[in-house]
Scaffold this active site. Structure first.
Site, PDB file in Angstrom:
ATOM      1  N   SER A 159     -56.137 -37.609 -16.880  1.00 53.11           N
ATOM      2  CA  SER A 159     -54.712 -37.862 -17.106  1.00 53.11           C
ATOM      3  C   SER A 159     -53.868 -37.126 -16.079  1.00 53.11           C
ATOM      4  O   SER A 159     -52.917 -37.675 -15.531  1.00 53.11           O
ATOM      5  CB  SER A 159     -54.305 -37.435 -18.518  1.00 53.11           C
ATOM      6  OG  SER A 159     -54.998 -38.158 -19.494  1.00 53.11           O
ATOM      7  N   GLU A 160     -54.201 -35.848 -15.846  1.00 53.79           N
ATOM      8  CA  GLU A 160     -53.523 -35.078 -14.802  1.00 53.79           C
ATOM      9  C   GLU A 160     -54.485 -34.128 -14.115  1.00 53.79           C
ATOM     10  O   GLU A 160     -55.482 -33.684 -14.710  1.00 53.79           O
ATOM     11  CB  GLU A 160     -52.346 -34.266 -15.363  1.00 53.79           C
ATOM     12  CG  GLU A 160     -51.086 -35.065 -15.615  1.00 53.79           C
ATOM     13  CD  GLU A 160     -50.934 -35.486 -17.057  1.00 53.79           C
ATOM     14  OE1 GLU A 160     -49.991 -36.253 -17.348  1.00 53.79           O
ATOM     15  OE2 GLU A 160     -51.753 -35.061 -17.890  1.00 53.79           O
ATOM     16  N   THR A 161     -54.157 -33.826 -12.869  1.00 50.19           N
ATOM     17  CA  THR A 161     -54.821 -32.803 -12.070  1.00 50.19           C
ATOM     18  C   THR A 161     -53.724 -31.906 -11.509  1.00 50.19           C
ATOM     19  O   THR A 161     -52.693 -32.397 -11.062  1.00 50.19           O
ATOM     20  CB  THR A 161     -55.629 -33.438 -10.926  1.00 50.19           C
ATOM     21  OG1 THR A 161     -56.656 -34.265 -11.485  1.00 50.19           O
ATOM     22  CG2 THR A 161     -56.264 -32.375 -10.039  1.00 50.19           C
TER      23      THR A 161
END
Length: 312
Positions: free
Chosen positions: A46-48
């Site tokens: 979903s996010e980095t």
């Protein structure tokens, strides 16, 4: 070839393989923006998060947050997970005796915000982030459009909770909040990704946060939510701190909580992720009252599940 070290955490949980996975690159000053974007696509989470040194003495670190599709200015589980990571890596000074709370400031796309980190025996056990101002950006009050929203979720209009509005809300990252009548209806959502993406982006949202005030657990839980962001290649997010922060503000703003205030604050839990086998629990701390939300804080634990390196 340069090698970039990363750590992977599960966020808003105290158990591995639950919560929301996050990749953190704790020393990213030498990574340029194009490479960050390519790495985020490769990680396919979903996010980095890429952590950079700050130019200000008052700010401990600057965070850049990427979905698989783009950089975003703010998010919840990336902040909680990243500061758990940095606290474990020794970046955060310990409180006296190794127990208690430590406040730091960090920089994200919406500005400089405080983060409070709770330590026990020298280890971080919870990160609490102060979010941006709660705002209502738009509302879907047309009956035909409401039916379209329900259809995009694979539901009937009668499955919506008509005691609450469908609104685009934000504490830093906008989302379309859709109240659902029951936990069973929320469980049965079958998303039409193209239609849902068109609806929430048309109204200025970055995802759809469908929720019900029915919960799986008794006690502190006051809502169960599911977050869909197909336009960012996120079919369903297991735990969404930014959306849950906005939802916490929404519930207080509309007087929708069966809960007493403590010292002017509502403290409760939002459940998420259970229907995709990634149970997550997001702690909310909202200062204010109906019609007047003053401050929103979101917190929880995170656990380390992997270490590695990317070769570019």
């Amino acid at each position: 070839m340069p090698n970039y070290n990363f750590l992977q955490f599960d966020v808003f949980t105290d158990r591995a393989f639950c919560g929301n996975p996050l990749a953190v690159f704790p020393e990213a000053d030498e990574i340029d923006s194009d490479v960050m974007m390519r790495i985020a696509r490769e990680m396919n989470l979903s996010e980095t998060v890429f952590v950079l040194k700050s130019k200000s003495d008052d700010v401990l670190r600057r965070l850049r947050i990427f979905t698989p599709m783009r950089e975003i200015p703010f998010a919840g589980h990336p902040i909680v997970g990243t500061w758990t990571c940095l606290a474990q890596e020794g970046v955060v000074p310990l409180p006296d005796g190794g127990d208690g709370w430590q406040r730091i400031f960090h920089e994200v796309g919406i500005g400089v915000l405080p983060v409070d980190i709770q330590f026990k025996d020298g280890r971080p056990v919870q990160v609490v982030m102060t979010q941006g101002k709660f705002e209502i950006l738009d509302e879907i009050d047309d009956a035909q459009e409401q039916a379209e929203v329900a259809r995009a979720l694979g539901l009937a209009r009668e499955d919506l909770d008509e005691s609450l509005p469908i609104q685009v809300i934000t504490t830093g990252l906008s989302c379309l909040a859709v109240p659902i009548r029951s936990l069973a209806d929320l469980r049965d959502c079958r998303v039409n990704t193209s239609l849902l993406s068109e609806i929430y982006t048309r109204h200025g949202g970055t995802g759809c946060h469908a929720f019900t005030r029915e919960t799986l657990e008794v006690g502190a839980s006051r809502a169960h939510a599911r977050f869909f962001a197909p336009a960012d290649n996120i079919p369903e997010d297991p735990a969404t701190g930014s959306a849950c922060g906005a939802l916490g503000g929404y519930l207080v703003h509309h007087g929708a909580l069966s809960l007493e205030r403590e010292d002017g604050r509502y403290k409760f839990v939002i459940e998420q992720g259970d229907f995709i086998h990634r149970p997550s629990r997001i702690n909310l701390n909202v200062k204010g009252e109906a019609g007047r939300v003053e401050e929103v804080k979101v917190g929880g634990p995170a656990v380390l599940v992997a270490r590695g390196e990317v070769v570019v």
